[in-house]
Design a protein around this motif. Structure first.
Motif, PDB file in Angstrom:
ATOM      1  N   VAL A 277       0.840  -1.202   0.000  1.00  0.00           N
ATOM      2  CA  VAL A 277       0.000   0.000   0.000  1.00  0.00           C
ATOM      3  C   VAL A 277       0.873   1.249   0.000  1.00  0.00           C
ATOM      4  N   GLU A 278       1.943   1.265   0.818  1.00  0.00           N
ATOM      5  CA  GLU A 278       2.867   2.405   0.847  1.00  0.00           C
ATOM      6  C   GLU A 278       3.473   2.660  -0.535  1.00  0.00           C
ATOM      7  N   CYS A 279       3.649   1.611  -1.316  1.00  0.00           N
ATOM      8  CA  CYS A 279       4.230   1.739  -2.663  1.00  0.00           C
ATOM      9  C   CYS A 279       3.182   2.009  -3.735  1.00  0.00           C
ATOM     10  N   GLY A 280       1.921   2.218  -3.340  1.00  0.00           N
ATOM     11  CA  GLY A 280       0.893   2.653  -4.278  1.00  0.00           C
ATOM     12  C   GLY A 280      -0.038   1.591  -4.821  1.00  0.00           C
ATOM     13  N   SER A 281      -0.060   0.414  -4.225  1.00  0.00           N
ATOM     14  CA  SER A 281      -0.871  -0.679  -4.777  1.00  0.00           C
ATOM     15  C   SER A 281      -2.372  -0.392  -4.807  1.00  0.00           C
ATOM     16  N   LYS A 282      -2.844   0.525  -3.980  1.00  0.00           N
ATOM     17  CA  LYS A 282      -4.282   0.857  -3.976  1.00  0.00           C
ATOM     18  C   LYS A 282      -4.598   2.010  -4.917  1.00  0.00           C
ATOM     19  N   GLU A 283      -3.575   2.659  -5.461  1.00  0.00           N
ATOM     20  CA  GLU A 283      -3.798   3.812  -6.323  1.00  0.00           C
ATOM     21  C   GLU A 283      -3.556   3.521  -7.794  1.00  0.00           C
ATOM     22  N   MET A 284      -3.048   2.348  -8.105  1.00  0.00           N
ATOM     23  CA  MET A 284      -2.728   2.004  -9.494  1.00  0.00           C
ATOM     24  C   MET A 284      -3.523   0.791  -9.936  1.00  0.00           C
ATOM     25  N   MET A 285      -3.704   0.692 -11.237  1.00  0.00           N
ATOM     26  CA  MET A 285      -4.214  -0.554 -11.789  1.00  0.00           C
ATOM     27  C   MET A 285      -3.214  -1.635 -11.396  1.00  0.00           C
ATOM     28  N   VAL A 286      -3.695  -2.848 -11.206  1.00  0.00           N
ATOM     29  CA  VAL A 286      -2.852  -3.949 -10.741  1.00  0.00           C
ATOM     30  C   VAL A 286      -2.814  -5.034 -11.803  1.00  0.00           C
ATOM     31  N   GLY A 287      -1.615  -5.558 -12.065  1.00  0.00           N
ATOM     32  CA  GLY A 287      -1.463  -6.641 -13.027  1.00  0.00           C
ATOM     33  C   GLY A 287      -0.757  -7.832 -12.423  1.00  0.00           C
ATOM     34  N   ALA A 288      -1.121  -9.014 -12.901  1.00  0.00           N
ATOM     35  CA  ALA A 288      -0.462 -10.262 -12.506  1.00  0.00           C
ATOM     36  C   ALA A 288      -0.624 -11.247 -13.654  1.00  0.00           C
ATOM     37  N   TRP A 289       0.179 -12.298 -13.638  1.00  0.00           N
ATOM     38  CA  TRP A 289       0.118 -13.326 -14.676  1.00  0.00           C
ATOM     39  C   TRP A 289      -0.887 -14.388 -14.240  1.00  0.00           C
TER      40      TRP A 289
ATOM     41  N   PHE B 146      -8.383 -14.930   5.346  1.00  0.00           N
ATOM     42  CA  PHE B 146      -8.087 -15.941   6.360  1.00  0.00           C
ATOM     43  C   PHE B 146      -7.415 -15.317   7.587  1.00  0.00           C
ATOM     44  N   TYR B 147      -6.487 -14.365   7.357  1.00  0.00           N
ATOM     45  CA  TYR B 147      -5.734 -13.766   8.458  1.00  0.00           C
ATOM     46  C   TYR B 147      -6.294 -12.422   8.925  1.00  0.00           C
ATOM     47  N   GLY B 148      -7.406 -11.984   8.342  1.00  0.00           N
ATOM     48  CA  GLY B 148      -8.019 -10.726   8.769  1.00  0.00           C
ATOM     49  C   GLY B 148      -7.183  -9.509   8.423  1.00  0.00           C
ATOM     50  N   VAL B 149      -6.543  -9.558   7.256  1.00  0.00           N
ATOM     51  CA  VAL B 149      -5.683  -8.456   6.794  1.00  0.00           C
ATOM     52  C   VAL B 149      -6.402  -7.709   5.674  1.00  0.00           C
ATOM     53  N   GLU B 150      -6.311  -6.389   5.688  1.00  0.00           N
ATOM     54  CA  GLU B 150      -6.942  -5.595   4.632  1.00  0.00           C
ATOM     55  C   GLU B 150      -6.312  -5.929   3.279  1.00  0.00           C
ATOM     56  N   PHE B 151      -7.151  -6.159   2.272  1.00  0.00           N
ATOM     57  CA  PHE B 151      -6.678  -6.472   0.918  1.00  0.00           C
ATOM     58  C   PHE B 151      -5.972  -5.240   0.356  1.00  0.00           C
ATOM     59  N   PRO B 152      -4.710  -5.376  -0.090  1.00  0.00           N
ATOM     60  CA  PRO B 152      -3.893  -4.208  -0.422  1.00  0.00           C
ATOM     61  C   PRO B 152      -3.943  -3.725  -1.876  1.00  0.00           C
ATOM     62  N   LEU B 153      -4.855  -4.244  -2.674  1.00  0.00           N
ATOM     63  CA  LEU B 153      -4.818  -3.921  -4.095  1.00  0.00           C
ATOM     64  C   LEU B 153      -6.018  -3.095  -4.548  1.00  0.00           C
ATOM     65  N   GLU B 154      -5.791  -2.300  -5.572  1.00  0.00           N
ATOM     66  CA  GLU B 154      -6.830  -1.564  -6.271  1.00  0.00           C
ATOM     67  C   GLU B 154      -7.769  -2.581  -6.901  1.00  0.00           C
ATOM     68  N   SER B 155      -9.015  -2.221  -7.053  1.00  0.00           N
ATOM     69  CA  SER B 155      -9.983  -3.169  -7.622  1.00  0.00           C
ATOM     70  C   SER B 155      -9.853  -3.305  -9.136  1.00  0.00           C
ATOM     71  N   LYS B 156      -9.200  -2.354  -9.807  1.00  0.00           N
ATOM     72  CA  LYS B 156      -8.981  -2.466 -11.253  1.00  0.00           C
ATOM     73  C   LYS B 156      -7.784  -3.380 -11.488  1.00  0.00           C
ATOM     74  N   GLN B 157      -8.088  -4.581 -11.974  1.00  0.00           N
ATOM     75  CA  GLN B 157      -7.044  -5.585 -12.132  1.00  0.00           C
ATOM     76  C   GLN B 157      -6.988  -6.068 -13.573  1.00  0.00           C
ATOM     77  N   VAL B 158      -5.771  -6.378 -14.025  1.00  0.00           N
ATOM     78  CA  VAL B 158      -5.597  -6.911 -15.372  1.00  0.00           C
ATOM     79  C   VAL B 158      -4.855  -8.249 -15.281  1.00  0.00           C
ATOM     80  N   ASN B 159      -5.420  -9.236 -15.950  1.00  0.00           N
ATOM     81  CA  ASN B 159      -4.810 -10.550 -16.048  1.00  0.00           C
ATOM     82  C   ASN B 159      -3.883 -10.510 -17.261  1.00  0.00           C
ATOM     83  N   ALA B 160      -2.599 -10.314 -17.030  1.00  0.00           N
ATOM     84  CA  ALA B 160      -1.629 -10.148 -18.129  1.00  0.00           C
ATOM     85  C   ALA B 160      -1.562 -11.387 -19.015  1.00  0.00           C
TER      86      ALA B 160
END
Length: 181
Positions: free
Chosen positions: A86-98, A112-126
C-alpha cells in the motif's frame, strides 16, 4: 488506464501433492514492481519474504522457490507485507499479474488472516491479455511468453520479484504492440 501499473507475483508454501494435515499454502513471498506505461520503465523491483503461519517450508518448496525454512521464519507478517504494498501505491494504481492465481491467493490469505486487501480493484490478467493479443489457443507461461517476444527470462523462475518483473516486461511489450486486424 492509469499511467502506472502495480505488477505483482506470489510464491506460496508448496509440497509434492496436497498440503500435509493442518497446513495450507500460505504466501511466503510477494514480489512487485511498477510499470510506467508512458515510458515502459520498470521500477520498485521488490521481494517481501512473508513468514508462513500455518505451513512448514518443504524441501520441494525450497528447491522450487529458493526460500528456505530459516529465511521464511525471518520474514515479515502478511499484514506488514500488505502495508508495504500500500505504501508503494498498490491501492492507487491498476494492478497486473500473470493469471488469476495471485489475485485469488492474496485475497484468500488476507481474508483468512483478517488483513486488509492491499490492491486496487482495477485488475488486469496479463496472461489473458497476452493470449488474446497474440491470438494464442493456449495459456502461456511467463517464460513461454517472453520466448514468443524474443526475450530471455531475467532472474530466477519462481522468485516472486523476478516473476513480477518479467510479467511487467511482457505487459510493456504488449501495451506497445500494434496488432494487425
Amino acid at each position: 488506464m492509469g499511467d502506472k501499473i502495480f505488477v505483482f507475483d506470489l510464491e506460496c508454501a508448496c509440497w509434492m501433492g496436497h498440503p500435509p494435515a493442518g497446513m495450507r499454502n500460505d504466501i511466503i513471498e510477494i514480489g512487485f514492481c511498477v510499470l510506467d506505461v508512458a515510458t515502459s520503465g520498470i521500477t520498485e523491483r521488490r521481494s517481501l519474504i512473508v513468514r508462513p503461519s500455518t505451513a512448514n517450508i518443504s524441501d520441494f518448496c525450497t528447491k522450487t522457490t529458493g526460500i528456505s525454512r530459516e529465511r521464511a521464519a525471518k520474514g515479515m507478517s502478511l499484514e506488514e507485507a500488505c502495508g508495504i504494498m500500500v505504501e508503494c501505491g498498490s491501492k492507487e494504481m491498476m494492478v497486473g499479474a500473470w493469471g488469476r492465481f495471485d489475485f485469488d491467493a492474496l485475497k484468500t490469505d488476507c481474508k483468512f488472516y483478517g488483513v486488509e486487501f492491499p490492491l486496487e480493484s482495477k485488475q488486469v490478467n496479463a496472461q489473458l491479455v497476452f493470449k488474446r493479443k497474440r491470438k494464442l489457443g493456449y495459456q502461456s507461461s511467463v517464460k513461454g511468453a517472453l520466448a514468443l517476444l524474443g526475450r530471455e527470462f531475467d532472474g530466477r523462475p519462481h522468485s516472486a520479484a523476478d516473476d513480477a518483473y518479467n510479467t511487467a516486461v511482457i505487459m510493456s511489450e504488449v501495451l506497445c504492440e500494434t496488432v494487425e486486424p
